[in-house]
Write an enzyme that holds these catalytic residues in place. Structure first.
Site, mmCIF file in Angstrom:
data_model
loop_
_atom_site.group_PDB
_atom_site.id
_atom_site.type_symbol
_atom_site.label_atom_id
_atom_site.label_comp_id
_atom_site.label_asym_id
_atom_site.label_seq_id
_atom_site.Cartn_x
_atom_site.Cartn_y
_atom_site.Cartn_z
ATOM 1 N N ASP A 73 0.822 -1.214 0.000
ATOM 2 C CA ASP A 73 0.000 0.000 0.000
ATOM 3 C C ASP A 73 0.858 1.266 0.000
ATOM 4 O O ASP A 73 1.967 1.270 0.527
ATOM 5 C CB ASP A 73 -0.906 -0.023 1.240
ATOM 6 C CG ASP A 73 -2.028 0.997 1.149
ATOM 7 O OD1 ASP A 73 -2.312 1.500 0.041
ATOM 8 O OD2 ASP A 73 -2.624 1.303 2.199
ATOM 9 N N ASN A 85 1.410 3.423 -2.871
ATOM 10 C CA ASN A 85 2.014 3.854 -4.152
ATOM 11 C C ASN A 85 1.538 5.247 -4.539
ATOM 12 O O ASN A 85 2.329 6.097 -4.967
ATOM 13 C CB ASN A 85 1.627 2.894 -5.286
ATOM 14 C CG ASN A 85 2.251 1.525 -5.120
ATOM 15 O OD1 ASN A 85 3.132 1.344 -4.298
ATOM 16 N ND2 ASN A 85 1.791 0.575 -5.914
ATOM 17 N N GLY A 86 0.222 5.465 -4.410
ATOM 18 C CA GLY A 86 -0.367 6.748 -4.810
ATOM 19 C C GLY A 86 0.172 7.890 -3.972
ATOM 20 O O GLY A 86 0.562 8.939 -4.485
ATOM 21 N N HIS A 123 3.023 3.368 -8.858
ATOM 22 C CA HIS A 123 2.877 1.948 -9.197
ATOM 23 C C HIS A 123 4.134 1.430 -9.893
ATOM 24 O O HIS A 123 4.566 0.312 -9.652
ATOM 25 C CB HIS A 123 1.647 1.740 -10.080
ATOM 26 C CG HIS A 123 0.354 2.088 -9.390
ATOM 27 N ND1 HIS A 123 0.062 1.683 -8.109
ATOM 28 C CD2 HIS A 123 -0.732 2.816 -9.800
ATOM 29 C CE1 HIS A 123 -1.131 2.135 -7.755
ATOM 30 N NE2 HIS A 123 -1.634 2.833 -8.766
ATOM 31 N N SER A 131 -7.219 -5.591 -6.153
ATOM 32 C CA SER A 131 -8.378 -6.118 -5.424
ATOM 33 C C SER A 131 -9.647 -6.002 -6.261
ATOM 34 O O SER A 131 -9.685 -5.257 -7.247
ATOM 35 C CB SER A 131 -8.559 -5.352 -4.106
ATOM 36 O OG SER A 131 -9.105 -4.074 -4.369
ATOM 37 N N LEU A 180 10.630 -20.672 -4.413
ATOM 38 C CA LEU A 180 9.602 -19.822 -3.813
ATOM 39 C C LEU A 180 8.292 -19.892 -4.600
ATOM 40 O O LEU A 180 8.292 -19.767 -5.824
ATOM 41 C CB LEU A 180 10.095 -18.363 -3.811
ATOM 42 C CG LEU A 180 9.082 -17.314 -3.356
ATOM 43 C CD1 LEU A 180 8.875 -17.354 -1.850
ATOM 44 C CD2 LEU A 180 9.524 -15.900 -3.769
HETATM 45 C C1 FPP Z 1 -1.838 0.184 -3.404
HETATM 46 O O1 FPP Z 1 -1.334 1.501 -3.376
HETATM 47 C C2 FPP Z 1 -1.301 -0.530 -4.545
HETATM 48 C C3 FPP Z 1 -2.021 -1.071 -5.567
HETATM 49 C C4 FPP Z 1 -3.485 -0.999 -5.650
HETATM 50 C C5 FPP Z 1 -1.351 -1.750 -6.678
HETATM 51 C C6 FPP Z 1 -0.157 -2.584 -6.333
HETATM 52 C C7 FPP Z 1 0.677 -2.670 -7.525
HETATM 53 C C8 FPP Z 1 2.007 -2.659 -7.551
HETATM 54 C C9 FPP Z 1 2.877 -2.675 -6.360
HETATM 55 C C10 FPP Z 1 2.650 -2.623 -8.884
HETATM 56 C C11 FPP Z 1 3.428 -3.804 -9.244
HETATM 57 C C12 FPP Z 1 2.684 -5.072 -9.163
HETATM 58 C C13 FPP Z 1 2.661 -5.976 -10.134
HETATM 59 C C14 FPP Z 1 2.202 -7.366 -9.847
HETATM 60 C C15 FPP Z 1 3.075 -5.648 -11.504
HETATM 61 P P1 FPP Z 1 -2.373 2.693 -3.550
HETATM 62 O O2 FPP Z 1 -2.400 3.047 -4.988
HETATM 63 O O3 FPP Z 1 -3.686 2.301 -2.956
HETATM 64 O O4 FPP Z 1 -1.693 3.823 -2.718
HETATM 65 P P2 FPP Z 1 -2.452 4.972 -1.922
HETATM 66 O O5 FPP Z 1 -3.190 4.314 -0.786
HETATM 67 O O6 FPP Z 1 -1.340 5.821 -1.458
HETATM 68 O O7 FPP Z 1 -3.365 5.656 -2.890
#
Ligand code: FPP
Length: 240
Positions: free
Chosen positions: A19, A21-22, A36, A64, A130
């Site tokens: 969690d 990334n954004g 991402h 999700s 793994l």
């Molecule tokens: C949550 O952060 C992350 C996601 C919904 C996507 C996860 C994806 C990756 C880590 C990219 C790489 C994965 C693969 C399998 C290619 P968020 O966007 O909800 O962050 P925020 O809560 O800060 O908005």
């Protein structure tokens, strides 16, 4: 936290809610998709670290059932990122004997993403290193409903009697069938909830919440989380 990881008491199954990334991107005045992209690099490092350490199963929450409600461009970006990840990483993963398994319903994914993911699964299916579970279009409640429906069907067909329905049987109908349950679940970004991740399987998991956003997470942070896990007292509802 003091001490070093005890290599003989590693969690067998580590699951991660990647969690933040954004928020990582917003803090840098970048569009969310940059987060991402950076998150994908973190994932590469963490998979390698788990593989090198000898962890048996790593499960990550990549997309999700609720994530479909994000802006269309972000959803498309994530679907394309999955393709990029598979194409870029597959040889390295295979070289490290990593076996990819998908948790979730792939049928809703764009055809090209679905094909690339399926290709990676079959390419690595005989690997014995793994096991890398990628939760994709995954929701814990949807998974349990899916299992209930299949059990009801088989009950109707006379294949399962009511008395046979127990915890082991239900586990066998989940996407994680055959997998040991997660010993340790890590969530990055400071949020402290499961958000519909592995609801059934997490009954006795140790939860570790770290403040770093996922793109800032790394091998060192993973080791710190494992150390915290090793300092916990797991009783599984029993008295010591
Ligand atoms: C949550 O952060 C992350 C996601 C919904 C996507 C996860 C994806 C990756 C880590 C990219 C790489 C994965 C693969 C399998 C290619 P968020 O966007 O909800 O962050 P925020 O809560 O800060 O908005």
């Amino acid at each position: 936290m003091k001490g070093a990881i005890d290599i003989n008491r590693l969690p067998k199954h580590v699951a991660i809610i990647m969690d933040g990334n954004g928020r990582w991107a917003s803090k840098r005045a970048l569009p969310r998709i940059f987060g991402h992209k950076a998150g994908m690099e973190t994932l590469r490092e963490v998979v390698k670290a788990c593989s090198d350490m000898g962890i048996k199963i790593l499960t990550v929450y990549a997309f999700s059932t609720e994530n479909w409600n994000r802006p269309t461009e972000e959803v498309s970006y994530l679907m394309n990122l999955l393709i990029e990840y598979m194409r870029k990483e597959i040889n390295e993963l295979n070289k490290n004997h990593v076996k990819i398994k998908i948790l979730g319903d792939l049928s809703a994914l764009p055809q090209i993403t679905k094909e690339e993911v399926e290709k990676a699964v079959s390419f690595t299916e005989n690997n014995t290193g793994l096991q890398f579970n990628i939760a994709l279009n995954y929701g814990g409640r949807a998974e349990i409903i899916h299992a209930c429906k299949r059990i009801a069907e088989e009950h109707k067909e006379g294949k399962i009697s009511k008395d046979e329905i127990n915890e082991d049987l239900i586990s066998d109908y989940l996407f994680t069938a055959g997998d040991i349950e997660p010993d340790l679940i890590i969530r990055t970004s400071g949020e402290k909830r499961l958000s519909n991740f592995l609801l059934w399987q997490s009954a006795y998991s140790e939860l570790v919440f770290v403040d770093e956003m996922w793109p800032d997470f790394n091998k060192k942070q993973l080791e710190k989380a494992i150390l915290e896990y090793q300092n916990r007292d797991r009783r599984f509802g029993l008295v010591k």
